[in-house]
Structure formats: C-alpha cells, structure tokens
Design an enzyme around this catalytic site. Structure first.
Site, mmCIF file in Angstrom:
data_model
loop_
_atom_site.group_PDB
_atom_site.id
_atom_site.type_symbol
_atom_site.label_atom_id
_atom_site.label_comp_id
_atom_site.label_asym_id
_atom_site.label_seq_id
_atom_site.Cartn_x
_atom_site.Cartn_y
_atom_site.Cartn_z
ATOM 1 N N CYS A 220 4.997 46.048 -40.979
ATOM 2 C CA CYS A 220 3.669 45.631 -40.505
ATOM 3 C C CYS A 220 3.705 44.227 -39.922
ATOM 4 O O CYS A 220 2.951 43.917 -39.001
ATOM 5 C CB CYS A 220 2.667 45.703 -41.653
ATOM 6 S SG CYS A 220 2.331 47.387 -42.203
ATOM 7 N N ALA B 24 2.487 50.765 -81.862
ATOM 8 C CA ALA B 24 3.859 50.823 -81.356
ATOM 9 C C ALA B 24 3.958 50.213 -79.968
ATOM 10 O O ALA B 24 4.886 49.451 -79.670
ATOM 11 C CB ALA B 24 4.354 52.264 -81.348
ATOM 12 N N CYS C 99 4.111 43.964 -44.897
ATOM 13 C CA CYS C 99 5.470 44.313 -45.318
ATOM 14 C C CYS C 99 6.488 43.936 -44.251
ATOM 15 O O CYS C 99 6.173 43.807 -43.072
ATOM 16 C CB CYS C 99 5.563 45.789 -45.662
ATOM 17 S SG CYS C 99 5.422 46.889 -44.229
ATOM 18 N N LEU D 231 0.287 54.944 -82.537
ATOM 19 C CA LEU D 231 0.782 54.823 -81.167
ATOM 20 C C LEU D 231 0.346 53.506 -80.541
ATOM 21 O O LEU D 231 1.146 52.826 -79.877
ATOM 22 C CB LEU D 231 0.287 56.000 -80.337
ATOM 23 C CG LEU D 231 0.931 56.154 -78.955
ATOM 24 C CD1 LEU D 231 2.412 56.458 -79.087
ATOM 25 C CD2 LEU D 231 0.241 57.255 -78.153
ATOM 26 N N ALA D 232 -0.906 53.130 -80.737
ATOM 27 C CA ALA D 232 -1.390 51.860 -80.183
ATOM 28 C C ALA D 232 -0.562 50.699 -80.713
ATOM 29 O O ALA D 232 -0.145 49.813 -79.957
ATOM 30 C CB ALA D 232 -2.864 51.671 -80.521
ATOM 31 N N GLU E 279 -2.689 47.562 -41.741
ATOM 32 C CA GLU E 279 -2.674 46.749 -40.531
ATOM 33 C C GLU E 279 -2.501 47.619 -39.286
ATOM 34 O O GLU E 279 -3.190 47.430 -38.272
ATOM 35 C CB GLU E 279 -1.528 45.726 -40.598
ATOM 36 C CG GLU E 279 -1.599 44.799 -41.799
ATOM 37 C CD GLU E 279 -0.777 45.302 -42.971
ATOM 38 O OE1 GLU E 279 -0.100 44.475 -43.596
ATOM 39 O OE2 GLU E 279 -0.832 46.515 -43.270
#
Length: 349
Positions: free
Chosen positions: A88, A277, A79, A274-275, A55
């Site tokens: 902003c 988990a 914000c 891993l996937a 902005e």
C-alpha cells in the site's frame, strides 16, 4: 507537522469504516483521502483476506491522477509487503499522495516499514493520530500478530464477596439480564469460546451467542479443554459450529492450534479452574468481571490459585472500562505486566 482537526475528523471516520470489515486473520483497516482543502475525495476499507487493502480501495474510487497532492488518513501504517495484494505504501506513492496520517504502527515483521518507505519517497508522514481508538478496535489482532496466539479475554461473574457460586454449586443466576446480554454480545465478537470439561459436566452450556431476537448471525467456535469425556447428548454438541475438544491441558498448545485455524479472539468462560489457569500462565490479555450486589459466602471463589504467594507478587491490572448494567457492575481490566509460566491446566478442569 501535527495532525489538523480535519485529519483527526477523517481518522475517526476511517475508524468507523474499518469497523465494517470482518474480524479475522487480517486487521480491520479504514482509509480516507483528503484534498488539500480538507474535503473528502474518497473512502475505503478492507473487506477481508485477498481483497484490496483500505488505501487501495479508496484510491479505486478516483480517476487516474485524482489523488495527486492528497492526504491519506489510514488507521494502520500502510503495508510494505507484497502478498495477495501489493504494498500500500507504494500504491500511495505512485498515486501522488503527498502526506500520510496513520494511527498505529504495523506490528507484523514482514509487512511493516511502510512509513519509512513513504518518507524515503518524500511523503510527509504523521503517526499516532487517534491511536487509542484504533487500538481499541484492533487490539486483539495486534496481540495475535505480536505473540503468535489469539488475544485472550477471561470472563467471570461473581458475587460482591468474590464467589462464583453458592456452596451447593448453583450459580444461575448471580447476575441480571443486562449483564447476561452483555456476555452474549462479547461471545458474538469472539472467534472462539473456551470452557473446561468441568463446566461442561456441571452446567451443560450451549456456548451460543444469543440476543433478544434470537441467535447472533456470527457464532464463536466452541472449545472444550480437559481429559474427561463430553457426553454425546451435551448441549455443546448441538452448537451450530462443530466443537473442538482438547484432551491436552497445555494452554499454549491450545492457543497455538486456534491461532493456526485463524482464531484471533478467545473468550474464556470456563469457571474458576480454567480462568485461574490462564491468569497464572500469563495468558490473559483482558479480564471481564461482572459483579453482582449479592453475598454468598462459602468457598466457591471466582478465582483459585493464580500463583500469587505474597502481596508483592500480586497481579496488577489497569481498569479500562467500568459500567453499570442493571443492578450489576462490569469491570474490564488489562494486566499491567504479563508474567509467563508454563501454561498447564490442572486435571480438575
């Protein structure tokens, strides 16, 4: 007052501008300032931490008083926080903006409230315009802001019968070149790419993002999880970015560490253990599955135990994208809910 067509068009332009900004700790945000007749007065976007927000960047292109009576179209709620830059919302009020149209509410506790501040000052505010498109752009940042950890995408490639490899362990290549090119594009978009030591020892992956013309300009941070030692001559040790090694199997600890390092997007590409988990722990925000029209049979499933003892406990997902990539099919889906369990990876990773 509902958004006009000119405002919706401006929002789509603001989203394009937002995409020019870097992916990082701060969100990608774009802004367009419209005159009363709907013509564009100025544009702006956020260029990274410490620089002007979108902005303020747009306002900087106008002379003093040039935004009086204007409408600000912004991809994220302005914000209400003073950090390295000022609020902003206050900048828009001081500039004389009389209407603000934005896509998504700010999820961060210390910076949200800009819309209320604007309304209190008599500014007309319309929220939720092109929200889905904005969420597609900064969804990972929203996850990180809300949960205090990176957005996690779990990826795998599989045969039509759900296998990640043949019984002898070979898996290169289940999918074709178009699917593999898509993987590399997604790697380049990620802040970190995560594998287990099992994948490193079995496949010796480089974990780089490569396109048809060579390596991408941006490379993901390579991360290895698991107690087993990574060989000194492993390809990952030649990665352009210094790899991180986590002997801990606590996935939440790993994600917290990566978040502290500013990583917003994690791409999990470490094989079935891993996937599974990450999914079992409720830490998968998105699943990306490449399905090849090939049958392998055998026992090397793309996923193993994900803590689903019965069909009633199935982890339901909503498909957000489906594409044909050469002979392969890409399916992208997000969990409908996020069951949480203790995020610990088994020793086999």
């Amino acid at each position: 007052m509902a958004a006009s067509e000119a405002e919706r068009t401006a929002m789509r332009r603001a989203l394009d501008l937002a995409g020019r900004g870097p992916v990082g700790v701060n969100p990608q945000v774009g802004a367009v300032l419209l005159a009363r007749d709907g013509t564009t007065l100025a544009e702006g976007w956020h260029r990274g931490a410490g620089t002007a927000h979108a902005e303020v960047d747009a306002l900087s292109h106008l002379p003093h008083g040039g935004a009086a009576g204007a409408t600000a179209v912004v991809t994220l709620e302005p914000c209400n926080h003073t950090g390295r830059t000022g609020p902003c919302a206050l900048a828009l009020i001081d500039a004389g903006v009389t209407r603000v149209v934005y896509a998504l509410d700010d999820p961060v506790a210390y910076s949200h409230g800009g819309a209320d501040r604007l309304r209190a000052a008599g500014v007309d505010v319309e929220a939720g315009v092109e929200a889905d498109a904005a969420r597609a752009l900064i969804g990972p940042w929203i996850t990180a802001a809300r949960l205090g950890r990176p957005h996690v995408t779990v990826k795998w490639a599989q045969s039509l019968d759900g296998r990640a490899a043949a019984d002898d362990g070979t898996s290169q290549w289940i999918t074709g070149p178009e699917a593999r090119a898509d993987v590399h594009r997604r790697r380049a978009d990620a802040g970190a790419i995560v594998v287990g030591t099992g994948t490193v020892l079995a496949d010796d992956p480089a974990l780089t993002a490569r396109g048809p013309d060579g390596a991408y300009a941006t490379q993901p941070l390579p991360v290895v999880i698991g107690a087993r030692e990574t060989p000194q001559d492993a390809a990952i040790r030649r990665h352009p970015r210094h790899p991180l090694f986590f002997p801990s199997h606590d996935l939440e600890t790993v994600l917290a560490d990566l978040h502290q390092r500013g990583v917003q997007r994690v791409f999990v590409e470490g094989g079935p253990t891993l996937a599974s988990a990450f999914i079992a722990a409720g830490l998968a925000d998105e699943v990306v599955a490449y399905i090849a029209p090939v049958l392998l049979g055998g026992g090397r499933l793309a996923l193993t135990d994900i803590a689903v003892p019965t069909i009633a406990a199935a982890r339901r997902l909503a498909v957000t994208d489906m594409q044909r990539l050469g002979d392969d099919l890409l399916v992208v889906a997000t969990p409908i809910d996020h069951p949480r369990a203790h995020a610990t990876l088994a020793e086999g990773a």
